[in-house]
Design a protein around this motif. Structure first.
Motif, PDB file in Angstrom:
ATOM      1  N   PHE A   7      42.911  40.889  32.288  1.00 13.49           N
ATOM      2  CA  PHE A   7      44.290  41.041  33.183  1.00 13.49           C
ATOM      3  C   PHE A   7      44.897  42.319  33.331  1.00 13.49           C
ATOM      4  O   PHE A   7      45.947  42.401  33.303  1.00 13.49           O
TER       5      PHE A   7
ATOM      6  N   SER B 116      35.079  44.173  39.732  1.00  9.93           N
ATOM      7  CA  SER B 116      36.088  43.389  39.547  1.00  9.93           C
ATOM      8  C   SER B 116      36.419  41.722  39.992  1.00  9.93           C
ATOM      9  O   SER B 116      35.814  41.422  41.059  1.00  9.93           O
ATOM     10  N   TYR B 117      36.593  40.970  39.063  1.00 11.16           N
ATOM     11  CA  TYR B 117      36.925  39.698  38.971  1.00 11.16           C
ATOM     12  C   TYR B 117      38.318  39.370  39.266  1.00 11.16           C
ATOM     13  O   TYR B 117      39.077  40.118  39.218  1.00 11.16           O
ATOM     14  N   VAL B 118      38.634  37.928  39.237  1.00 12.03           N
ATOM     15  CA  VAL B 118      40.108  37.663  39.257  1.00 12.03           C
ATOM     16  C   VAL B 118      40.850  38.033  38.119  1.00 12.03           C
ATOM     17  O   VAL B 118      41.946  38.707  38.353  1.00 12.03           O
ATOM     18  N   VAL B 119      40.551  37.895  36.907  1.00 11.05           N
ATOM     19  CA  VAL B 119      41.247  38.325  35.715  1.00 11.05           C
ATOM     20  C   VAL B 119      40.454  39.373  34.676  1.00 11.05           C
ATOM     21  O   VAL B 119      40.954  39.787  33.580  1.00 11.05           O
TER      22      VAL B 119
ATOM     23  N   LYS C 250      37.706  42.871  34.574  1.00 10.69           N
ATOM     24  CA  LYS C 250      37.065  43.921  35.299  1.00 10.69           C
ATOM     25  C   LYS C 250      36.067  44.740  34.264  1.00 10.69           C
ATOM     26  O   LYS C 250      36.740  44.924  33.364  1.00 10.69           O
TER      27      LYS C 250
END
Length: 141
Positions: free
Chosen positions: A56, A119-122, A124
């Motif tokens: 997050f 990096s991914y959605v939530v 990293k």
């Protein structure tokens, strides 16, 4: 009775008052200058690597717990909170610590940092590799 009514009227008509007196000032700016010269022996290439996972954009986990101190590394995200919003500088610091500690150097000459962010959605993952030359201080005069 008139006195009580007058007291209530004065109390209700009055409010809180705060005063702010401005005083012109200037920041204290000081410069410390030392005419010291260090004799540094430049050695072979050294390297260090570190990585951390960030959830997050705030919660770091899986990273190192030992860091080089006293150097501003700067990161890509900025911020403070002890590196919570800037995981790049913390990972750079850990990679520099590993390079210096494992090689027995006093400092890294001409450090070059390779930063990789997946990096991914939530989630990293930040990985840093530092390369430079080993520097050992022979004397300071």
């Amino acid at each position: 009775m008139k006195f009580a009514a007058l007291s209530v009227a004065i109390a209700l008509s009055g409010g809180c008052v705060s005063y702010n007196a401005s005083q012109p000032s200037s920041p204290i700016d000081s410069v410390v200058k030392a005419d010291l010269k260090a004799d540094v022996a430049v050695g072979e290439t050294i390297t260090g690597q570190s990585s951390v996972n960030v959830l997050f954009g705030i919660f770091k986990f899986g990273g190192d717990s030992e860091f080089a101190d006293g150097v501003e590394y700067g990161g890509s995200t900025g911020g403070g909170l002890g590196g919570a919003l800037d995981p790049v500088s913390a990972v750079k610091s850990a990679a520099a610590y590993k390079a210096v500690k494992s090689s027995g150097a006093d400092l890294i000459i001409a450090p070059r940092y390779e930063v990789s962010e997946q990096s991914y959605v939530v989630f990293k993952k930040v990985s840093v590799t530092v390369k430079g030359n080993k520097g050992n201080i022979r004397s300071i005069r």
